[in-house]
Design an enzyme around this catalytic site. Sequence first.
Site, PDB file in Angstrom:
ATOM      1  N   ILE A 121       0.134   7.964 -12.872  1.00 33.66           N
ATOM      2  CA  ILE A 121      -1.162   8.503 -12.415  1.00 33.66           C
ATOM      3  C   ILE A 121      -0.870   8.930 -10.723  1.00 33.66           C
ATOM      4  O   ILE A 121      -1.906   9.019 -10.077  1.00 33.66           O
ATOM      5  CB  ILE A 121      -1.993   7.165 -12.292  1.00 33.66           C
ATOM      6  CG1 ILE A 121      -1.402   5.919 -11.925  1.00 33.66           C
ATOM      7  CG2 ILE A 121      -2.735   6.983 -13.763  1.00 33.66           C
ATOM      8  CD1 ILE A 121      -2.359   4.717 -11.638  1.00 33.66           C
ATOM      9  N   PHE A 181       8.844   9.260  -2.322  1.00 30.59           N
ATOM     10  CA  PHE A 181       9.900   8.418  -3.201  1.00 30.59           C
ATOM     11  C   PHE A 181       9.372   7.423  -4.240  1.00 30.59           C
ATOM     12  O   PHE A 181       9.940   6.470  -4.483  1.00 30.59           O
ATOM     13  CB  PHE A 181      10.954   7.726  -2.172  1.00 30.59           C
ATOM     14  CG  PHE A 181      11.544   8.868  -1.321  1.00 30.59           C
ATOM     15  CD1 PHE A 181      12.654   9.505  -1.678  1.00 30.59           C
ATOM     16  CD2 PHE A 181      10.930   9.325  -0.057  1.00 30.59           C
ATOM     17  CE1 PHE A 181      13.386  10.193  -1.102  1.00 30.59           C
ATOM     18  CE2 PHE A 181      11.584  10.276   0.771  1.00 30.59           C
ATOM     19  CZ  PHE A 181      12.917  10.793   0.075  1.00 30.59           C
ATOM     20  N   ARG A 234       6.843   6.387  -7.891  1.00 23.59           N
ATOM     21  CA  ARG A 234       5.842   7.083  -9.051  1.00 23.59           C
ATOM     22  C   ARG A 234       5.001   5.855  -9.337  1.00 23.59           C
ATOM     23  O   ARG A 234       5.214   4.659  -9.371  1.00 23.59           O
ATOM     24  CB  ARG A 234       6.627   7.520 -10.210  1.00 23.59           C
ATOM     25  CG  ARG A 234       7.582   8.736  -9.875  1.00 23.59           C
ATOM     26  CD  ARG A 234       7.689   9.686 -11.203  1.00 23.59           C
ATOM     27  NE  ARG A 234       8.851   9.146 -11.858  1.00 23.59           N
ATOM     28  CZ  ARG A 234       9.122   9.279 -13.213  1.00 23.59           C
ATOM     29  NH1 ARG A 234       8.292  10.235 -13.790  1.00 23.59           N
ATOM     30  NH2 ARG A 234      10.427   8.834 -13.831  1.00 23.59           N
ATOM     31  N   VAL A 235       4.011   6.114  -9.665  1.00 20.46           N
ATOM     32  CA  VAL A 235       2.941   5.184 -10.030  1.00 20.46           C
ATOM     33  C   VAL A 235       2.317   5.318 -11.404  1.00 20.46           C
ATOM     34  O   VAL A 235       2.091   6.394 -11.776  1.00 20.46           O
ATOM     35  CB  VAL A 235       1.570   5.249  -9.137  1.00 20.46           C
ATOM     36  CG1 VAL A 235       0.651   3.941  -9.324  1.00 20.46           C
ATOM     37  CG2 VAL A 235       2.245   5.063  -7.637  1.00 20.46           C
ATOM     38  N   ASP A 252      -0.743   4.371   8.297  1.00 22.78           N
ATOM     39  CA  ASP A 252      -0.600   5.347   7.230  1.00 22.78           C
ATOM     40  C   ASP A 252      -2.088   5.635   6.698  1.00 22.78           C
ATOM     41  O   ASP A 252      -2.013   5.965   5.450  1.00 22.78           O
ATOM     42  CB  ASP A 252       0.564   5.274   6.058  1.00 22.78           C
ATOM     43  CG  ASP A 252       0.740   6.518   5.701  1.00 22.78           C
ATOM     44  OD1 ASP A 252       0.573   7.650   6.125  1.00 22.78           O
ATOM     45  OD2 ASP A 252       1.431   6.432   4.460  1.00 22.78           O
ATOM     46  N   ASN A 299      -3.878   7.568   0.656  1.00 20.24           N
ATOM     47  CA  ASN A 299      -3.768   6.180   0.554  1.00 20.24           C
ATOM     48  C   ASN A 299      -4.952   5.383   0.448  1.00 20.24           C
ATOM     49  O   ASN A 299      -5.034   4.157   0.803  1.00 20.24           O
ATOM     50  CB  ASN A 299      -2.716   5.687   1.896  1.00 20.24           C
ATOM     51  CG  ASN A 299      -1.731   6.196   1.748  1.00 20.24           C
ATOM     52  OD1 ASN A 299      -0.900   6.680   0.597  1.00 20.24           O
ATOM     53  ND2 ASN A 299      -0.891   6.270   2.789  1.00 20.24           N
TER      54      ASN A 299
HETATM   55  N1  LIG Z   1      -3.143   1.036  -7.404  1.00 19.23           N
HETATM   56  C1  LIG Z   1      -3.443   2.020  -7.584  1.00 19.23           C
HETATM   57  N2  LIG Z   1      -4.101   2.787  -8.594  1.00 19.23           N
HETATM   58  C2  LIG Z   1      -4.506   4.007  -8.819  1.00 19.23           C
HETATM   59  N3  LIG Z   1      -3.637   5.080  -8.232  1.00 19.23           N
HETATM   60  C3  LIG Z   1      -2.531   4.604  -7.350  1.00 19.23           C
HETATM   61  C4  LIG Z   1      -2.399   3.045  -7.031  1.00 19.23           C
HETATM   62  N4  LIG Z   1      -1.476   3.164  -6.102  1.00 19.23           N
HETATM   63  C5  LIG Z   1      -1.075   4.319  -6.023  1.00 19.23           C
HETATM   64  N5  LIG Z   1      -1.927   5.136  -6.675  1.00 19.23           N
HETATM   65  C6  LIG Z   1      -1.693   6.673  -6.676  1.00 19.23           C
HETATM   66  O1  LIG Z   1      -0.327   7.101  -6.485  1.00 19.23           O
HETATM   67  C7  LIG Z   1      -0.063   8.056  -5.199  1.00 19.23           C
HETATM   68  C8  LIG Z   1       1.059   7.502  -4.340  1.00 19.23           C
HETATM   69  O2  LIG Z   1       1.005   6.165  -4.467  1.00 19.23           O
HETATM   70  P1  LIG Z   1       1.551   5.793  -2.725  1.00 19.23           P
HETATM   71  O3  LIG Z   1       0.678   6.220  -1.861  1.00 19.23           O
HETATM   72  O4  LIG Z   1       1.364   4.075  -2.861  1.00 19.23           O
HETATM   73  O5  LIG Z   1       3.040   6.059  -3.177  1.00 19.23           O
HETATM   74  P2  LIG Z   1       3.877   6.375  -1.775  1.00 19.23           P
HETATM   75  O6  LIG Z   1       5.316   6.686  -2.238  1.00 19.23           O
HETATM   76  O7  LIG Z   1       3.962   5.416  -0.713  1.00 19.23           O
HETATM   77  O8  LIG Z   1       3.365   7.650  -1.162  1.00 19.23           O
HETATM   78  P3  LIG Z   1       3.442   8.591   0.146  1.00 19.23           P
HETATM   79  O9  LIG Z   1       4.504   7.683   0.960  1.00 19.23           O
HETATM   80  O10 LIG Z   1       3.781   9.871  -0.225  1.00 19.23           O
HETATM   81  O11 LIG Z   1       2.390   8.397   0.849  1.00 19.23           O
HETATM   82  C9  LIG Z   1      -1.508   7.605  -4.404  1.00 19.23           C
HETATM   83  O12 LIG Z   1      -1.721   8.559  -3.730  1.00 19.23           O
HETATM   84  C10 LIG Z   1      -2.358   7.436  -5.642  1.00 19.23           C
HETATM   85  O13 LIG Z   1      -2.903   8.629  -6.089  1.00 19.23           O
HETATM   86 MG   LIG Z   2       0.930   7.099  -0.101  1.00 19.56          MG
END
Ligand SMILES: Nc1ncnc2c1ncn2[C@@H]1O[C@H](COP(=O)(O)OP(=O)(O)OP(=O)(O)O)[C@@H](O)[C@H]1O
Ligand SMILES: [Mg+2]
Length: 485
Positions: free
Chosen positions: A243, A248, A250-251, A357, A362
Amino acid sequence: MFEKKGRTLLAKRKKSLGAIDTRRTKKSREMEGHSLLRFGQLTKLSFDNRPPSNAAESSSELRNELGSVDGDGDCGEKGFILSQDFFCTPDYITPDNQNLMSALDSSKDQSPCPRSPVKLNTVKSKRCRQDSFASKTSNYTWSSKHRVDEQEHGDIDTDEVMVDKIQANQTERTGYVTQTAVALRSRVMPPPCLKNPYVMNDSETATDPFGYQRSKCASFLPAGIGGSGLSRYLTDFHEIQQIGAGNFSRVFKVLKRIDGCLYAVKYSTRKLILDSERRKAMMEVQALAALGFHENVVGYYNSWFENEQLYIQLELCDHSLSKKSSLKISEREILVIMHQIAKALHFVHEKGIAHLDVKPDNIYIKNGVCKLGDFGCATRLDKSLPVEEGDARYMPQEILNENYEQLDKVDIFSLGVTVYELIRGSPLTESRNQSLNIKEGKLPLLPGHSLQLQQLLKTMMDRDPTRRPSAREVMEHPMFDRIQG
Ligand SMILES: Nc1ncnc2c1ncn2[C@@H]1O[C@H](COP(=O)(O)OP(=O)(O)OP(=O)(O)O)[C@@H](O)[C@H]1O
Ligand SMILES: [Mg+2]
């Protein structure tokens, strides 16, 4: 989460991270030495004395054996080894049959996930443990502490799934599973608790019975589990679909097998091999854990290391706000989003934490409610932790100049830019001119939007952080009376 694009101060961040003491304390080195020795002793006892098929018998036999160790006069060891018996009963370390292991391997798993919680007709592992534990209460203070410790880490659910499955499969034994022994190693001698640098209230640690065991050292974490052993992720969750993805991470949308509920699980795509990498990644979960519940902050459930990756189980949301930033949204919707994130920021700042951030990516939406997520850059307002600013497009000038005096006001600025982007209806580019104007607080007129909103945005994005309102002031702005009720 783990690294941010467009960060201009990465080198500086690395430098500041390096300033954290990565050396193990004398006490922690001693504990690690003990854990290896003791695990070796236990393994020897368990394997030299293969248990019979009856679990109760095997348990008492092992206890007899352990009694003979005690008989050698090593009273200190008695308490310890018996505690291993408590954690790692023979039927736990030597599962009934190999088929169980393949049943837990989700790549081969054909079993359907439960749609709703199923009441298993098995003896609860917790009660089991308490029963065997109760008869020797006085000798078990150490293991009792560790049992609570394990619950504190949220590990009990995995234990229960495994023990229930093992009990449900009380058939003939076919041998030993070395993989399991490896995977259970950390359960036999769990690592010490880590100190959460985001927890501000000293009295919590003062009354914390585990305080003396807490360590700042992440090298104790069993980051390698899952490489060739069991995958907690695959054992506990059924993966549905990806999703989201960060730079770095994946969710995934997942279904938790034991409770039949949906969650988001985020994991690092990179292996976190170095202690410093693991410590940095852990800051996100430590911040989330220290924050606790707020309806406008994404819910945090659990986290663990597996295969040198950090997994984080989160509340599942529908999508992120960035999906909306390419659409025109009404002023009312803007006010709702702004008010909810201001409430989240007020809560976060009250806990002495800055997010650093805030941006549409976010902020997640769940059933029409906004939730602030991705605490990968969260730091302490009192500057006791390193500062890694988030996406440069949303950062005020002062933080790029390494002025960290008012980190809460950095979040206010970022919220202002986020709202401005939503009003524009198109994502901000990395263009230098646009970025300069924003950082100077020079906002173009926003036709179709109230003067009140435009004025508030202007102050939120003021170049001088002291002139920006606090999260509470934003939250209590009379403009939001329009959306109340
Ligand atoms: N709890 C959640 N429910 C639904 N979607 C989510 C959730 N957590 C993250 N996502 C999706 O996944 C994407 C990436 O998550 P996140 O921002 O936490 O990752 P990241 O690696 O820290 O990203 P970045 O460093 O690029 O900001 C989010 O922009 C969102 O679209
Ligand atoms: Mg993020």
